[in-house]
Design a protein around this motif. Sequence first.
Motif, short mmCIF file in Angstrom:
data_model
loop_
_atom_site.label_atom_id
_atom_site.label_comp_id
_atom_site.label_asym_id
_atom_site.label_seq_id
_atom_site.Cartn_x
_atom_site.Cartn_y
_atom_site.Cartn_z
N HIS A 284 0.83 -1.20 0.00
CA HIS A 284 0.00 0.00 0.00
C HIS A 284 0.87 1.25 0.00
N SER A 285 0.30 2.32 -0.53
CA SER A 285 1.02 3.60 -0.59
C SER A 285 0.44 4.63 0.36
N ALA A 286 -0.52 4.24 1.19
CA ALA A 286 -1.10 5.15 2.18
C ALA A 286 -1.45 4.32 3.42
N GLU A 287 -2.03 4.96 4.41
CA GLU A 287 -2.34 4.30 5.67
C GLU A 287 -3.21 3.07 5.48
N ASN B 233 -6.72 -19.00 5.48
CA ASN B 233 -5.59 -19.09 4.55
C ASN B 233 -5.34 -17.79 3.80
N TYR B 234 -6.29 -16.87 3.86
CA TYR B 234 -6.19 -15.63 3.09
C TYR B 234 -6.69 -14.48 3.95
N PHE B 235 -6.24 -13.28 3.60
CA PHE B 235 -6.74 -12.10 4.29
C PHE B 235 -6.70 -10.91 3.34
N VAL B 236 -7.47 -9.88 3.70
CA VAL B 236 -7.59 -8.66 2.88
C VAL B 236 -7.20 -7.46 3.73
N THR B 237 -6.51 -6.53 3.10
CA THR B 237 -6.19 -5.25 3.75
C THR B 237 -6.81 -4.12 2.93
N ALA B 238 -7.25 -3.08 3.61
CA ALA B 238 -7.85 -1.91 2.94
C ALA B 238 -7.11 -0.66 3.38
N SER B 239 -6.91 0.26 2.42
CA SER B 239 -6.04 1.41 2.69
C SER B 239 -6.66 2.70 2.15
N LEU B 240 -6.11 3.80 2.66
CA LEU B 240 -6.52 5.12 2.16
C LEU B 240 -5.97 5.40 0.76
N ASP B 241 -5.16 4.49 0.21
CA ASP B 241 -4.68 4.67 -1.17
C ASP B 241 -5.74 4.24 -2.19
N ASN B 242 -6.96 3.96 -1.69
CA ASN B 242 -8.09 3.61 -2.56
C ASN B 242 -7.97 2.21 -3.16
N THR B 243 -7.24 1.31 -2.50
CA THR B 243 -7.14 -0.07 -2.96
C THR B 243 -7.34 -1.03 -1.79
N TRP B 244 -7.76 -2.24 -2.13
CA TRP B 244 -7.72 -3.34 -1.16
C TRP B 244 -6.94 -4.49 -1.77
N VAL C 6 -6.91 -4.49 -5.79
CA VAL C 6 -8.08 -3.97 -6.49
C VAL C 6 -8.20 -2.48 -6.22
N GLU C 7 -8.23 -1.70 -7.28
CA GLU C 7 -8.38 -0.25 -7.15
C GLU C 7 -9.82 0.13 -7.48
N ASP C 8 -10.36 1.03 -6.68
CA ASP C 8 -11.75 1.45 -6.88
C ASP C 8 -11.82 2.39 -8.09
N ALA C 9 -12.63 2.03 -9.05
CA ALA C 9 -12.74 2.84 -10.26
C ALA C 9 -13.46 4.16 -10.02
N SER C 10 -14.19 4.27 -8.92
CA SER C 10 -14.95 5.50 -8.66
C SER C 10 -14.08 6.62 -8.12
N LYS C 11 -12.82 6.30 -7.82
CA LYS C 11 -11.87 7.33 -7.34
C LYS C 11 -12.35 7.97 -6.04
N GLU D 91 -12.05 8.58 -1.83
CA GLU D 91 -10.93 9.11 -1.06
C GLU D 91 -10.19 8.03 -0.27
N GLY D 92 -10.55 6.79 -0.47
CA GLY D 92 -9.84 5.70 0.21
C GLY D 92 -10.75 4.92 1.13
#
Length: 523
Positions: A310-313, A324-335, A349-354, A356-357
């Motif tokens: 990730h590039s943000a918090e 066996n798997y996990f997901v992280t979500a960030s203010l860089d608008n991706t999970w 996965v980047e949110d196409a709606s742009k 704020e994260g």
Amino acid sequence: MNCSISGEVPEEPVVSKNSGLLFEKRLIERHITDYGKCPITGEQLSMDDIVPIKTSKIVKPRPLQAASIPGMLSIFQNEWDSLMLSNFALEQQLHTARQELSHALYQHDAACRVIARLKKERDEALSLLAQADRQMPIPSSTALTVNASVLTNGKRGAEDENLGHTGKKLRPGISERLVEELTECNASLSQQRKKRQIPSTLASVDDVERYTQLSSHPLHKTNKPGILTLDINYSKDIIVTGGVDTSAVLFERESGQILSTLSGHSKKVTSLKFVNEGDIVLSGSSDKTVRIWQSSEEGNYTCRQILKDHSAEVQAVTVHATNNYFVTASLDNTWCFYELSSGLCLRQVEDASKSEGYTSASFHPDGLILGTGTSDAIVKIWDVKSQENVATFPGHSGAVTAISFSENGYFLATAATDGVKLWDLRKLKNFRTFSPYDPDTPTNSVEFDHSGCFLALAGSDTRVYQVANVKSEWNCIKTFPDLSGTGRATCVKFGPDAKYLAVGSMDRNLRIFGLPGDDSMDS
């Protein structure tokens, strides 16, 4: 006749109109001036209520000892002896007080020197630890790599990573085999849910109504107070808390002891999750990293990997039902979707709606859908297999601070500045809203218990609701006032069978609420 105060024959006798009692005039006048009451009966008394009595002049008899010069000398000698004894006792007390003060000053000075030395040693140890971390040799990775060389400490290899035509990192993606694994897990859990019974050991509504604070534990540092997140390992009854002081603390509730402190993040810890019966802890932080902590046989936890995709918090970490798997979500608008064993990011996965994260995220209990909350008040539901946004729930105001799916699989609770909203996943609509606080007070956390019978939320206080259906009323059965003095309860979670409630707040204390008198709860 004697004075009711002194017990002696009065020189100027007066009598009270109200009680008829006899007093010495100077004594009763002084008492009325100080207290305004009769000293014997306690009734209100004023100067106008006392009447002087006219009597003949009384000559007091001279004491037998004062009838002669030797007797008077004896009286004076006794008075002198009493005065000397009293003076000696006062000198002894003064000497003792001086010794105690000198000892206290010496202890204070010694404590200050010890504290200064410990601070110096701590700073030196932290400096050496940081230097060793920078100079640590990079071990070779045993994980599968796809178009990149990823090492077990989360750092990149010497080789350049292959980038796509957009300049972004190439990810291996979610394979058909992995989709089959997720689908099988979903089918199994759905089948079990149909047969699910409410456990007989679950706390009753009457029990929850009688919950009170059982204990309070200051787990984090005083210079940076505040617990932001917590999770509970039900099998071992261990609680992990993450704070503003950049560390995570593992706490054993039954013994009241701190088992381990996870230090390594450079900024506040925002999300924590147990995996594999507590053998692994995942931590997300505002320093843009996720750390995987592995337990040892001695009970200590070491950082196995540092993930820097990730590039943000990083605001949220959620674990899939397979563990066996996990997901992280960030203010860089991706999970990011990770494989736990290798620490490899399979899909970002980047949110196409742009927006704020992302500010929150949680897996559905069956594991095929993912719920995320954004900083611009939108709740989004994702299909994990296709990574497509399949539903969007608008309606909140402010960032969505928390998301929780009910164990029944039908209800979703989301928290934001305007309170808590309940969503019916079958009809994809909001069916109830709780607005417990004023518009300037956000709801920081919302959580269903594991049985799906209770819902807790935390803001300026902590409240527990009894879960009902879509049409019935969800009643607030218990409200716990904020005892931290900060007005901010930041996280809340039910213990096993809802036998207790763990609450974190901004005063660094973990508070346990439960049934008073329960031997298994009181520590």
